[in-house]
Design a protein around this motif. Sequence first.
Motif, PDB file in Angstrom:
ATOM      1  N   ALA A  80       1.436  -1.180  -0.265  1.00  0.00           N
ATOM      2  CA  ALA A  80       0.260  -0.317   0.140  1.00  0.00           C
ATOM      3  C   ALA A  80       1.161   1.037   0.013  1.00  0.00           C
ATOM      4  CB  ALA A  80      -0.844   0.215   1.478  1.00  0.00           C
ATOM      5  N   THR A  81       1.530   1.279   0.241  1.00  0.00           N
ATOM      6  CA  THR A  81       2.752   2.641   0.968  1.00  0.00           C
ATOM      7  C   THR A  81       3.441   2.586  -0.342  1.00  0.00           C
ATOM      8  OG1 THR A  81       3.408   1.714   3.128  1.00  0.00           O
ATOM      9  CG2 THR A  81       4.750   3.679   2.078  1.00  0.00           C
ATOM     10  N   LYS A  82       3.601   1.517  -1.005  1.00  0.00           N
ATOM     11  CA  LYS A  82       4.637   2.079  -2.031  1.00  0.00           C
ATOM     12  C   LYS A  82       4.223   2.916  -2.742  1.00  0.00           C
ATOM     13  CE  LYS A  82       8.199   0.085  -5.519  1.00  0.00           C
ATOM     14  NZ  LYS A  82       9.026  -1.409  -5.004  1.00  0.00           N
ATOM     15  N   ILE A  83       3.008   2.080  -3.051  1.00  0.00           N
ATOM     16  CA  ILE A  83       1.938   1.855  -4.142  1.00  0.00           C
ATOM     17  C   ILE A  83       2.003   3.662  -4.282  1.00  0.00           C
ATOM     18  CG2 ILE A  83      -0.786   2.367  -5.319  1.00  0.00           C
ATOM     19  CD1 ILE A  83       0.103  -0.735  -4.946  1.00  0.00           C
ATOM     20  N   LEU A  84       1.017   4.226  -2.835  1.00  0.00           N
ATOM     21  CA  LEU A  84       0.838   5.397  -2.458  1.00  0.00           C
ATOM     22  C   LEU A  84       1.603   6.383  -2.625  1.00  0.00           C
ATOM     23  CD1 LEU A  84      -1.537   4.371  -1.526  1.00  0.00           C
ATOM     24  CD2 LEU A  84      -1.243   6.243   0.996  1.00  0.00           C
ATOM     25  N   VAL A  85       3.596   6.169  -2.303  1.00  0.00           N
ATOM     26  CA  VAL A  85       4.435   6.609  -2.292  1.00  0.00           C
ATOM     27  C   VAL A  85       4.426   7.126  -4.259  1.00  0.00           C
ATOM     28  CG1 VAL A  85       7.038   6.839  -2.481  1.00  0.00           C
ATOM     29  CG2 VAL A  85       4.968   6.484  -0.675  1.00  0.00           C
ATOM     30  N   SER A  86       4.382   5.732  -4.795  1.00  0.00           N
ATOM     31  CA  SER A  86       4.869   6.018  -7.140  1.00  0.00           C
ATOM     32  C   SER A  86       3.716   6.811  -6.924  1.00  0.00           C
ATOM     33  CB  SER A  86       5.279   5.005  -7.227  1.00  0.00           C
ATOM     34  OG  SER A  86       3.918   3.982  -7.145  1.00  0.00           O
ATOM     35  N   SER A  89      -0.247  10.267  -4.408  1.00  0.00           N
ATOM     36  CA  SER A  89      -1.211   9.449  -3.418  1.00  0.00           C
ATOM     37  C   SER A  89      -1.369   9.956  -1.647  1.00  0.00           C
ATOM     38  CB  SER A  89      -2.946   8.756  -4.040  1.00  0.00           C
ATOM     39  OG  SER A  89      -2.869   8.759  -2.959  1.00  0.00           O
ATOM     40  N   SER A  90      -2.514  10.884  -1.470  1.00  0.00           N
ATOM     41  CA  SER A  90      -1.961  10.424   0.475  1.00  0.00           C
ATOM     42  C   SER A  90      -2.780  10.379   0.892  1.00  0.00           C
ATOM     43  CB  SER A  90      -1.047  11.477   0.761  1.00  0.00           C
ATOM     44  OG  SER A  90      -2.520  12.960   0.452  1.00  0.00           O
ATOM     45  N   SER A  91      -3.966   9.657   0.172  1.00  0.00           N
ATOM     46  CA  SER A  91      -5.645   9.363   1.178  1.00  0.00           C
ATOM     47  C   SER A  91      -5.129   8.109   1.636  1.00  0.00           C
ATOM     48  CB  SER A  91      -6.462   8.998   0.056  1.00  0.00           C
ATOM     49  OG  SER A  91      -7.240   8.308   0.659  1.00  0.00           O
ATOM     50  N   ILE A  92      -4.803   7.961   3.132  1.00  0.00           N
ATOM     51  CA  ILE A  92      -4.873   6.834   4.415  1.00  0.00           C
ATOM     52  C   ILE A  92      -6.126   5.818   3.846  1.00  0.00           C
ATOM     53  CG2 ILE A  92      -6.417   7.677   5.853  1.00  0.00           C
ATOM     54  CD1 ILE A  92      -2.552   7.232   7.199  1.00  0.00           C
ATOM     55  N   LEU A  93      -7.476   6.008   3.451  1.00  0.00           N
ATOM     56  CA  LEU A  93      -8.322   5.339   3.141  1.00  0.00           C
ATOM     57  C   LEU A  93      -8.019   4.636   2.239  1.00  0.00           C
ATOM     58  CD1 LEU A  93     -11.615   6.955   3.613  1.00  0.00           C
ATOM     59  CD2 LEU A  93     -10.855   5.568   5.016  1.00  0.00           C
ATOM     60  N   LEU A  94      -7.635   4.859   1.240  1.00  0.00           N
ATOM     61  CA  LEU A  94      -6.861   3.731   0.151  1.00  0.00           C
ATOM     62  C   LEU A  94      -5.561   2.823   0.162  1.00  0.00           C
ATOM     63  CD1 LEU A  94      -6.859   3.373  -3.065  1.00  0.00           C
ATOM     64  CD2 LEU A  94      -5.142   4.954  -3.327  1.00  0.00           C
ATOM     65  N   ALA A  95      -5.116   3.506   1.364  1.00  0.00           N
ATOM     66  CA  ALA A  95      -4.461   3.284   1.588  1.00  0.00           C
ATOM     67  C   ALA A  95      -4.911   1.647   2.525  1.00  0.00           C
ATOM     68  CB  ALA A  95      -3.112   3.705   2.762  1.00  0.00           C
ATOM     69  N   PHE A  96      -5.313   1.804   3.241  1.00  0.00           N
ATOM     70  CA  PHE A  96      -5.560   0.772   4.399  1.00  0.00           C
ATOM     71  C   PHE A  96      -6.812  -0.778   3.507  1.00  0.00           C
ATOM     72  CE2 PHE A  96      -5.114   3.088   8.678  1.00  0.00           C
ATOM     73  CZ  PHE A  96      -5.540   1.303   8.894  1.00  0.00           C
ATOM     74  N   PRO A 152       1.281  12.662   4.247  1.00  0.00           N
ATOM     75  CA  PRO A 152       1.707  13.267   5.417  1.00  0.00           C
ATOM     76  C   PRO A 152       0.632  12.569   6.855  1.00  0.00           C
ATOM     77  CG  PRO A 152       1.292  14.533   3.899  1.00  0.00           C
ATOM     78  CD  PRO A 152       2.069  13.568   3.152  1.00  0.00           C
ATOM     79  N   SER A 153      -0.276  11.551   5.426  1.00  0.00           N
ATOM     80  CA  SER A 153      -1.940  11.377   6.160  1.00  0.00           C
ATOM     81  C   SER A 153      -1.489  10.178   7.330  1.00  0.00           C
ATOM     82  CB  SER A 153      -2.896  11.274   5.298  1.00  0.00           C
ATOM     83  OG  SER A 153      -1.853   9.909   4.181  1.00  0.00           O
ATOM     84  N   TYR A 154       0.178  10.097   7.453  1.00  0.00           N
ATOM     85  CA  TYR A 154       0.306   8.390   7.609  1.00  0.00           C
ATOM     86  C   TYR A 154       0.798   9.445   9.266  1.00  0.00           C
ATOM     87  CZ  TYR A 154       0.718   5.068   3.803  1.00  0.00           C
ATOM     88  OH  TYR A 154       0.724   3.977   3.604  1.00  0.00           O
ATOM     89  N   SER A 155       1.375   9.730   9.595  1.00  0.00           N
ATOM     90  CA  SER A 155       1.611  10.777  11.002  1.00  0.00           C
ATOM     91  C   SER A 155       0.475  11.134  11.283  1.00  0.00           C
ATOM     92  CB  SER A 155       2.993  11.441  10.546  1.00  0.00           C
ATOM     93  OG  SER A 155       3.124  11.980  10.287  1.00  0.00           O
ATOM     94  N   ASN A 156      -0.021  12.107  10.458  1.00  0.00           N
ATOM     95  CA  ASN A 156      -1.387  12.435  11.348  1.00  0.00           C
ATOM     96  C   ASN A 156      -2.273  11.510  11.725  1.00  0.00           C
ATOM     97  OD1 ASN A 156      -1.042  14.986  10.181  1.00  0.00           O
ATOM     98  ND2 ASN A 156      -1.818  15.341   8.329  1.00  0.00           N
ATOM     99  N   PHE A 157      -2.165  10.476  10.990  1.00  0.00           N
ATOM    100  CA  PHE A 157      -2.600   9.725  11.535  1.00  0.00           C
ATOM    101  C   PHE A 157      -2.763   8.773  12.602  1.00  0.00           C
ATOM    102  CE2 PHE A 157      -4.708   4.534  11.841  1.00  0.00           C
ATOM    103  CZ  PHE A 157      -5.605   5.090  11.532  1.00  0.00           C
ATOM    104  N   MET A 238      -1.424  -1.476   8.655  1.00  0.00           N
ATOM    105  CA  MET A 238      -1.323  -0.079   8.139  1.00  0.00           C
ATOM    106  C   MET A 238      -1.463   0.144   9.567  1.00  0.00           C
ATOM    107  SD  MET A 238      -1.301   0.851   5.710  1.00  0.00           S
ATOM    108  CE  MET A 238      -1.202   2.659   5.421  1.00  0.00           C
ATOM    109  N   ILE A 239      -2.097   0.388  10.605  1.00  0.00           N
ATOM    110  CA  ILE A 239      -2.257   0.826  12.206  1.00  0.00           C
ATOM    111  C   ILE A 239      -0.510   0.958  12.709  1.00  0.00           C
ATOM    112  CG2 ILE A 239      -2.795   0.793  14.298  1.00  0.00           C
ATOM    113  CD1 ILE A 239      -4.952  -1.021  13.604  1.00  0.00           C
ATOM    114  N   TYR A 240       0.859  -0.187  12.253  1.00  0.00           N
ATOM    115  CA  TYR A 240       1.585   0.010  13.112  1.00  0.00           C
ATOM    116  C   TYR A 240       2.079   0.620  12.485  1.00  0.00           C
ATOM    117  CZ  TYR A 240       6.417  -1.689  14.042  1.00  0.00           C
ATOM    118  OH  TYR A 240       7.973  -2.167  14.257  1.00  0.00           O
ATOM    119  N   VAL A 241       2.492   0.626  10.609  1.00  0.00           N
ATOM    120  CA  VAL A 241       3.746   1.557   9.918  1.00  0.00           C
ATOM    121  C   VAL A 241       2.785   3.112  10.867  1.00  0.00           C
ATOM    122  CG1 VAL A 241       3.269   2.300   7.372  1.00  0.00           C
ATOM    123  CG2 VAL A 241       3.226   0.411   7.974  1.00  0.00           C
TER     124      VAL A 241
END
Lengths: 337, 341
Positions: A80-86, A89-96, A152-157, A238-241
């Motif tokens: 999920a993180t790799k897809i988001l970074v590449s 996107s910064s949608s945390i929902l998409l990552a989950f 940034p949505s990661y650390s915000n969450f 995702m919670i851990y990350v």
Amino acid sequence: MLKRHNGITNTEMALFAIILIYSIVVGVVNSGFFNIDTQFDIIRSSSYVMVLAMGLLVVMLSGGIDISFMAMALFGSYTATKILVSTGSSSILLAFAISMGVGIGLGIINALLVSWLRLPPFIITLGTSNLFHGVMATFIGAKTYGGGRLPPSYSNFGSSTLFKVHTDIGDVGLSTSILFVLGAVLLTYFLIYRTTVGRGIVALGNSEEATKRIGYKPLLLRIVAYGYMGFLAGCAGMIYVCQVNAVYPDKMVGNELMVVAGVIIGGVSISGGKGRILGALLGIFIIYLLNSTLIFLGLTSSWNQLFVGAILIISVAVTSYQEKKKNQKHLIFNVSI
Amino acid sequence: MKCEKKTFEKNPTSLSYVAILLLVVFAIVFGRAMYSGRNLSSMAFQMPEFGFVTLGMMLAFLLGGIDLSIIANANLSGILAAHILTGQWLPFIPEGMKIPVAIIGAILVSAALGSFNGLLITRFGAPSLIATLGTMTLYAGIGMAITGGKSIVGFPEAFTRIGIASMAGVPIIFIMFIIVAFLIGFFLERSRLGRKIYLCGESPVASLFSGIHNDRIIFIVFTIIGVLAGLSGLTIISRVNSAKVGYGDAYLLQSLIVCVIGGINPLGGRGRSIGIVIAVILMQMLSSSFTIMQLSPYATKMIWGLMLVVVMGLTRESDRIRRVSRRISEKVGIAKRRKDC
């Protein structure tokens, strides 16, 4: 069986007593234990494991075991993180969503293998655990994503809180991840007590033959159980990350057996069909309590395993002994080694 | 006597074919790098510590159980021996007696740790998977509490020489491994106790009702597993010249793979020790070829995991094909006999 989720079992009473006595001892030795920030910190750091424990509970109710959940959690969150970074996107929902989807896929692979091979699931999932981790690091990536490269949505969450409390050392808040634990608990409760599939999973753990004769398909039940484990593993990853705010290709993997130990301490049977949500949560809580409070007693973290091992052996010995006596009384000779 | 044939008919012949094939493939692909004297001897030095662990796992598999605590047991008894050798414990022992005391002490402790597993399984009726999960954590925990996670070094030279000595080019520890494997194979296939182990693993309930004391057999087997773990621990500290918790954690997965490749059924009652020896050698060659190819640890991990799954799948399919073909041949036989009438 349906009635059993009301009330509280002996195991859980014992666990409550242990937690209470231990907390008092720690509190007397070091009053810092009762600070609200310590409590919140234990809740925060144990929340992703609590989510995993719910999935493990369902798999163990079905008579199986899955020790590849950490590999699935890592696989899901890394992808999920790799897809988001590449994609930027910064949608945390998409990552989950991606992480959980990957988890479900890997869980179904486990279910198919367990149904096909008819060998102990412990051995099978030990194999897939290594396989998943290896495939992830070889084909998807083995780079570490530090805080700066993550959305940034990661650390915000990860640092978001439900409410804050004023203390001497500043504001401390209850982490939002507790909501995920609540969600996982409610979902699991609904699955195993309120759906036909869930009842089928519990039945499968008690007797596969009987379950087949009622008309369930064991393969489908296994797919649901292991898929559910994968789904929660993706979520937990995702919670851990987000809490750590970094993605390492070699974190999480290696702590599987501690989680298994916690769930077993909570009274979940390894042979299937028996186990309760509250017990599993308490078992995990005890391990995290030890993990984070031995330092208050003046012991280093190297004593951690010793205590966990001792509690695990005692709880296994007591529950197995009761089971053995009951079987002897009823002239049941199912010798399991 | 039909039963005897059935148990041992799965002679690891197919495994030997695979082994020979792989040896040839390795010779073609790696040539010198694989079969140089140096590589062969380094493989022979690395094999025994892993081999002892795997023999222990085989015994647990034969009973239809599993022992996760072997490696923790090996490390803990190794740590104990290390404390005696360096004189941190029992410092009053004279210098010359240190090595025998350390060796005997380590074996006794490992046997006790193994029999504790047996006690949990027989007396308390705990399934071996969770009983040994608990003891694995406990033994590693005791080791951590004693050492604090640091490694212990500085053994007498006479002791480390055992681990690196060789006789006519063959390491002594390798010869020891072959002897132990042979003894275990002999004892399994020729002694009454060995036969009972197979029976108990094949069907515990049937063996119970035919008057076999399952509990006694399980206890003895887990004690033997403990001794094997002790041998592994001594081999490790003698060869590596240090003792610490967590050495050889990867052996757990590898020993399961070797058992499955070696034709040991995890559900109990099937398999021979010769299969383990061949599979251990194969495994070491694979391991060595990964090193020569400079694979990343992740790729290695992936291959081990894939191997375990694939081998289990192949075993399952070949079993099914064998069953189907037997049924067909039985039917053909019946039809033939009817015709003859």
